[in-house]
Design a protein around this motif. Structure first.
Motif, PDB file in Angstrom:
ATOM      1  N   LYS B   9       0.834  -1.197   0.000  1.00 40.21           N
ATOM      2  CA  LYS B   9       0.000   0.000   0.000  1.00 40.21           C
ATOM      3  C   LYS B   9       0.878   1.259   0.000  1.00 40.21           C
ATOM      4  O   LYS B   9       0.539   2.266  -0.612  1.00 40.21           O
ATOM      5  N   TYR B  10       1.997   1.197   0.712  1.00 37.47           N
ATOM      6  CA  TYR B  10       2.943   2.308   0.741  1.00 37.47           C
ATOM      7  C   TYR B  10       4.341   1.763   0.446  1.00 37.47           C
ATOM      8  O   TYR B  10       4.706   0.687   0.934  1.00 37.47           O
ATOM      9  N   TYR B  33      -5.756  -3.192 -15.941  1.00 37.05           N
ATOM     10  CA  TYR B  33      -5.265  -1.857 -16.263  1.00 37.05           C
ATOM     11  C   TYR B  33      -4.395  -1.330 -15.122  1.00 37.05           C
ATOM     12  O   TYR B  33      -4.631  -1.652 -13.958  1.00 37.05           O
ATOM     13  N   TYR B  35      -3.321   2.544 -13.761  1.00 40.92           N
ATOM     14  CA  TYR B  35      -3.470   3.986 -13.868  1.00 40.92           C
ATOM     15  C   TYR B  35      -2.531   4.664 -12.867  1.00 40.92           C
ATOM     16  O   TYR B  35      -2.255   4.133 -11.803  1.00 40.92           O
ATOM     17  N   GLN B  37      -2.278   8.276 -10.667  1.00 43.54           N
ATOM     18  CA  GLN B  37      -3.092   9.392 -10.212  1.00 43.54           C
ATOM     19  C   GLN B  37      -2.197  10.431  -9.574  1.00 43.54           C
ATOM     20  O   GLN B  37      -1.449  10.134  -8.640  1.00 43.54           O
ATOM     21  N   PHE B  88       0.363   7.995  -6.878  1.00 37.26           N
ATOM     22  CA  PHE B  88      -0.564   6.970  -6.401  1.00 37.26           C
ATOM     23  C   PHE B  88      -0.910   6.102  -7.602  1.00 37.26           C
ATOM     24  O   PHE B  88      -1.359   6.616  -8.627  1.00 37.26           O
ATOM     25  N   LEU B  90      -2.995   2.932  -9.324  1.00 36.48           N
ATOM     26  CA  LEU B  90      -4.240   2.178  -9.191  1.00 36.48           C
ATOM     27  C   LEU B  90      -4.306   1.092 -10.252  1.00 36.48           C
ATOM     28  O   LEU B  90      -4.090   1.343 -11.437  1.00 36.48           O
ATOM     29  N   LEU B 102     -15.044  -0.388 -14.618  1.00 37.40           N
ATOM     30  CA  LEU B 102     -13.808  -0.862 -14.006  1.00 37.40           C
ATOM     31  C   LEU B 102     -13.986  -1.128 -12.523  1.00 37.40           C
ATOM     32  O   LEU B 102     -14.767  -0.475 -11.833  1.00 37.40           O
ATOM     33  N   PHE B 104     -11.647  -1.407  -9.080  1.00 36.33           N
ATOM     34  CA  PHE B 104     -10.337  -0.930  -8.664  1.00 36.33           C
ATOM     35  C   PHE B 104      -9.833  -1.601  -7.388  1.00 36.33           C
ATOM     36  O   PHE B 104     -10.611  -1.988  -6.513  1.00 36.33           O
ATOM     37  N   GLY B 105      -8.494  -1.680  -7.303  1.00 38.04           N
ATOM     38  CA  GLY B 105      -7.852  -2.029  -6.047  1.00 38.04           C
ATOM     39  C   GLY B 105      -7.753  -0.804  -5.161  1.00 38.04           C
ATOM     40  O   GLY B 105      -8.196   0.287  -5.524  1.00 38.04           O
ATOM     41  N   GLU B 106      -7.129  -0.975  -3.978  1.00 44.12           N
ATOM     42  CA  GLU B 106      -7.032   0.089  -2.995  1.00 44.12           C
ATOM     43  C   GLU B 106      -5.893   1.058  -3.284  1.00 44.12           C
ATOM     44  O   GLU B 106      -5.774   2.087  -2.639  1.00 44.12           O
ATOM     45  N   GLY B 107      -5.047   0.721  -4.245  1.00 38.33           N
ATOM     46  CA  GLY B 107      -3.975   1.629  -4.638  1.00 38.33           C
ATOM     47  C   GLY B 107      -2.666   1.384  -3.919  1.00 38.33           C
ATOM     48  O   GLY B 107      -2.629   0.800  -2.824  1.00 38.33           O
ATOM     49  N   ARG B 109       0.826   3.690  -2.955  1.00 31.22           N
ATOM     50  CA  ARG B 109       1.448   5.029  -2.982  1.00 31.22           C
ATOM     51  C   ARG B 109       2.959   4.870  -2.974  1.00 31.22           C
ATOM     52  O   ARG B 109       3.533   4.368  -2.000  1.00 31.22           O
TER      53      ARG B 109
END
Lengths: 113, 113
Positions: B9-10, B33, B35, B37, B88, B90, B102, B104-107, B109
């Motif tokens: 996550k981080y 995909y 992305y 951000q 960030f 995604l 779509l 999405f996952g939690e991203g 960072r």
């Protein structure tokens, strides 16, 4: 090619007031339209979508959006907002049959008590 | 529960180091995909894959690489050639009926020091 313009980068509003987040798109083909919501440090969640049929679509938490083909718009509205609606909202468009979804720059909704 | 899992996550890295971000999905989706951000810029497509062992560049692929050896997995490597990697990230997947919707996952960072 498609593009999406979200006309407001930030929208501050008082709790229980109505709100409209504006979205315009351009496309040379028929489109599918989406609104996603993102809470801080999280992924995006689908809020509502227009695929076909009725031009007015609703979410389970009181948001609605209307597909207006002549004005190429898909504005998001809620008659009475709550503090918990504070988040960033993204409008998105994809062309029918295409794999690529294009996102707007986002509108940050800030609900004040 | 079905969904998309991103890890870590981080992540903190020094300049010049390659880093790999993991993305796993158990939704049985063909399309995946990545992305990026950045504040005020919405989501920009890095790479996408419609099927195993195949992927295409998105709008900002320079400095990134991907692989798609399994349907469930689509890892992203941020290479030292990416000039501004702090962002960030995604990961998303697309449903079997191709509407552009779509999930999405939690991203993740990434901060490059």
């Amino acid at each position: 090619a498609q593009s999406v313009t979200q006309l407001d980068s930030q929208v501050p509003v008082f709790e229980e007031a109505p709100v409209e987040l504006r979205c315009n798109y351009s496309s040379s083909v028929s489109v599918y339209l989406f609104w996603y919501v993102q809470y801080p440090n999280q992924g995006l969640q689908l809020l509502l979508k227009y695929l076909s049929g009725s031009t007015l679509v609703e979410s389970i938490n009181g948001f609605e959006a209307e597909f207006n083909k002549s004005q190429t718009s898909f504005h998001l509205r809620k008659p009475s907002v709550h503090i918990s609606d504070t988040a960033e909202y993204f409008c998105a468009v994809s062309g029918t049959g295409g794999f690529k979804t294009i996102f707007g720059a986002g509108t940050r909704l800030f609900v004040k008590a | 529960d079905g969904g998309i899992t991103q890890s870590p996550k981080y992540l903190f890295r020094k300049e010049g180091q390659n880093v790999t971000l993991s993305c796993e999905q158990n939704l049985n989706h063909d399309a995946m995909y990545w992305y990026r951000q950045d504040p005020g810029q919405g989501l920009r497509l890095i790479y996408y894959s419609q099927i195993v062992n195949d992927f295409q560049k998105g709008d900002i692929a320079e400095g990134y690489s991907v692989s798609r050896e399994k349907k469930e997995s689509f890892p992203l490597t941020v290479t030292s050639a990416q000039k501004n990697p702090t962002a960030f990230y995604l990961c998303a997947s697309g449903g079997t009926v191709n509407t552009g919707e779509l999930f999405f996952g939690e991203g993740s960072r990434l901060t490059v020091l």
